[in-house]
Design an enzyme around this catalytic site. Structure first.
Site, short mmCIF file in Angstrom:
data_model
loop_
_atom_site.label_atom_id
_atom_site.label_comp_id
_atom_site.label_asym_id
_atom_site.label_seq_id
_atom_site.Cartn_x
_atom_site.Cartn_y
_atom_site.Cartn_z
N SER A 46 0.96 -0.83 -0.11
CA SER A 46 0.08 -0.05 -0.21
C SER A 46 0.89 1.31 0.04
O SER A 46 2.27 1.62 0.64
CB SER A 46 -0.84 0.31 1.48
OG SER A 46 -1.66 1.67 1.70
N LYS A 65 -14.37 -2.93 2.81
CA LYS A 65 -15.24 -1.57 2.73
C LYS A 65 -16.97 -1.65 3.23
O LYS A 65 -17.25 -0.89 3.33
CB LYS A 65 -15.23 -0.89 1.61
CG LYS A 65 -13.29 -0.69 1.22
CD LYS A 65 -13.70 0.35 0.03
CE LYS A 65 -12.21 0.95 -0.19
NZ LYS A 65 -12.14 0.73 -1.67
N ASP A 122 -13.76 7.34 -1.81
CA ASP A 122 -13.61 7.33 -3.47
C ASP A 122 -13.63 7.62 -4.62
O ASP A 122 -13.04 8.57 -5.54
CB ASP A 122 -13.52 5.49 -3.36
CG ASP A 122 -12.83 4.59 -2.60
OD1 ASP A 122 -11.31 4.60 -2.36
OD2 ASP A 122 -13.22 3.69 -1.93
N GLY A 154 -17.34 -2.93 -15.49
CA GLY A 154 -18.10 -3.49 -13.61
C GLY A 154 -18.44 -3.04 -12.71
O GLY A 154 -19.43 -2.04 -13.68
N GLY A 214 -19.49 -4.63 -9.35
CA GLY A 214 -18.54 -4.93 -7.98
C GLY A 214 -18.68 -3.46 -7.25
O GLY A 214 -18.77 -2.48 -7.49
N GLY A 235 -5.05 3.93 -11.69
CA GLY A 235 -5.78 5.09 -10.42
C GLY A 235 -4.77 5.60 -9.97
O GLY A 235 -5.20 6.06 -8.18
P1 ATR Z 1 -14.24 -4.87 -6.49
O1 ATR Z 1 -14.79 -4.50 -4.48
O2 ATR Z 1 -13.20 -4.48 -6.48
O3 ATR Z 1 -15.49 -4.28 -7.11
P2 ATR Z 1 -15.61 -6.69 -5.89
O4 ATR Z 1 -16.86 -6.55 -5.91
O5 ATR Z 1 -15.58 -8.39 -6.13
O6 ATR Z 1 -14.38 -6.08 -6.53
O7 ATR Z 1 -16.36 -7.01 -7.87
C1 ATR Z 1 -15.07 -6.76 -8.84
C2 ATR Z 1 -15.69 -6.10 -11.10
O8 ATR Z 1 -14.92 -7.63 -11.44
C3 ATR Z 1 -17.21 -7.23 -11.22
O9 ATR Z 1 -17.27 -6.67 -11.90
C4 ATR Z 1 -15.88 -8.39 -11.68
O10 ATR Z 1 -17.25 -8.91 -12.84
P3 ATR Z 1 -18.53 -10.00 -12.23
O11 ATR Z 1 -19.56 -8.84 -11.80
O12 ATR Z 1 -19.12 -10.57 -13.40
O13 ATR Z 1 -17.91 -11.49 -11.76
C5 ATR Z 1 -15.40 -7.92 -12.90
N1 ATR Z 1 -14.65 -8.76 -13.13
C6 ATR Z 1 -13.10 -9.39 -12.38
N2 ATR Z 1 -12.71 -10.41 -12.82
C7 ATR Z 1 -13.12 -9.64 -14.38
C8 ATR Z 1 -12.45 -10.52 -16.10
N3 ATR Z 1 -11.76 -11.09 -16.15
N4 ATR Z 1 -13.58 -9.96 -16.87
C9 ATR Z 1 -14.34 -8.82 -16.55
N5 ATR Z 1 -14.56 -8.35 -15.63
C10 ATR Z 1 -14.16 -9.07 -14.07
#
Ligand code: ATR
Length: 284
Positions: free
Chosen positions: A16, A67, A104, A129, A131, A251
């Site tokens: 970090s 978080k 954030d 994304g 997530g 980022g």
């Molecule tokens: P974070 O807190 O980093 O957002 P998360 O809540 O686990 O972590 O979400 C990860 C995100 O990255 C999700 O949108 C995930 O897609 P899914 O919802 O389909 O799982 C996306 N993600 C992770 N690996 C990926 C990959 N190899 N290709 C495309 N999307 C990916």
């Protein structure tokens, strides 16, 4: 009087940059504080926070994967933390209550607008994304006055759910199938020409992978922004350069800007981020 203590808490965070950033902020602002790092296994998060606070700690930054748990732990949460469904900053308030905030989204918007000179008002934005990282930035992006925000995700249902959740705040839609490049999604608008801004909020970069990106999404006026960062270009940054994006960023700026917002919450003064960001880039 004892020096005020702060720390970042997470799991697998030995690399970090936050302790370095906050110590430079403190030097710059003439603030006397120490900022440490707490790497704790998932089952010990709450105990780790309580121990730090019981020992006189004044505040914490919270990072992966805690978080959401931090939101549940806070006595009270700011509106932006509730919207994000997550807390990245904990602050002990006068009287001892624990405030949960989320800086954030503000950090991302500030990096885009102030550092990268990106005009968000009226912009068309593609967010990859759905997530926690994506959820945390949707409300602040919409509040910046976007013309359109489209959420695209490997698991389309999660993008649809986020678009539904934030629809009251602005023009957000979901692209139901990123793999079907250019075809109309069931639940949202079709990708229609190059976007002004494409943000990678997936965690795919961590695994060295590239998320599916609709064909034609990037043009010479497009800023491609990876919310992740590494010493070298991420796979997404490499892809964006090859695709001809006008501007490509990672980022690191968001990291410094969200840290400055946390520092402001804790200390009542906002550091000048530009020299800190420049120093971080020069001293990897
Ligand atoms: P974070 O807190 O980093 O957002 P998360 O809540 O686990 O972590 O979400 C990860 C995100 O990255 C999700 O949108 C995930 O897609 P899914 O919802 O389909 O799982 C996306 N993600 C992770 N690996 C990926 C990959 N190899 N290709 C495309 N999307 C990916």
């Amino acid at each position: 009087m004892a020096t005020d203590r702060y720390a970042v808490i997470g799991h697998g965070i030995s690399y970090s940059r936050s302790p370095q950033i906050h110590s430079w902020f403190a030097q710059q602002c003439g603030q006397s504080l120490v900022y440490g790092l707490i790497d704790t296994p998932p089952e010990s998060f709450a105990a780790g926070v309580q121990a730090f606070l019981a020992d006189g700690g004044r505040g914490l930054n919270v990072t992966v994967p805690f978080k959401q748990q931090a939101l549940a732990l806070a006595d009270t949460a700011s509106e932006r933390a509730r919207e994000a469904g997550a807390v990245n900053t904990l602050a002990v308030q006068p009287g001892g209550r624990l405030l949960g905030d989320n800086t954030d989204g503000a950090g991302l918007v500030r990096d885009l607008v102030a550092n990268l000179r990106c005009e968000l008002a009226g912009a068309r934005v593609l967010l990859l994304g759905a997530g926690g990282a994506a959820r945390g930035v949707i409300a602040p992006l919409l509040r910046a006055g976007l013309a359109q925000l489209q959420v695209a995700n490997r698991t389309a249902a999660r993008a649809v759910e986020l678009a539904r959740l934030f629809a009251p705040l602005g023009p957000v839609t979901a692209l139901a199938d990123t793999a079907a490049a250019g075809s109309a999604g069931r639940a949202g608008a079709q990708s229609d020409g190059a976007w002004d801004l494409v943000i990678n909020a997936t965690s795919a970069s961590h695994a060295g992978e590239l998320p599916a990106i609709p064909a034609g999404a990037v043009g010479t006026h497009t800023l491609c922004y990876d919310m992740g960062y590494a010493q070298r270009d991420t796979v997404f940054q490499q892809w964006a350069r090859a695709a001809g994006a006008g501007q490509v960023a990672n980022g690191l700026g968001m990291l410094v800007e969200q840290a400055a917002e946390s520092f402001l919450l804790w200390r009542g003064v906002r550091p000048d981020t530009a020299p800190v960001l420049a120093r971080l880039r020069n001293e990897p």
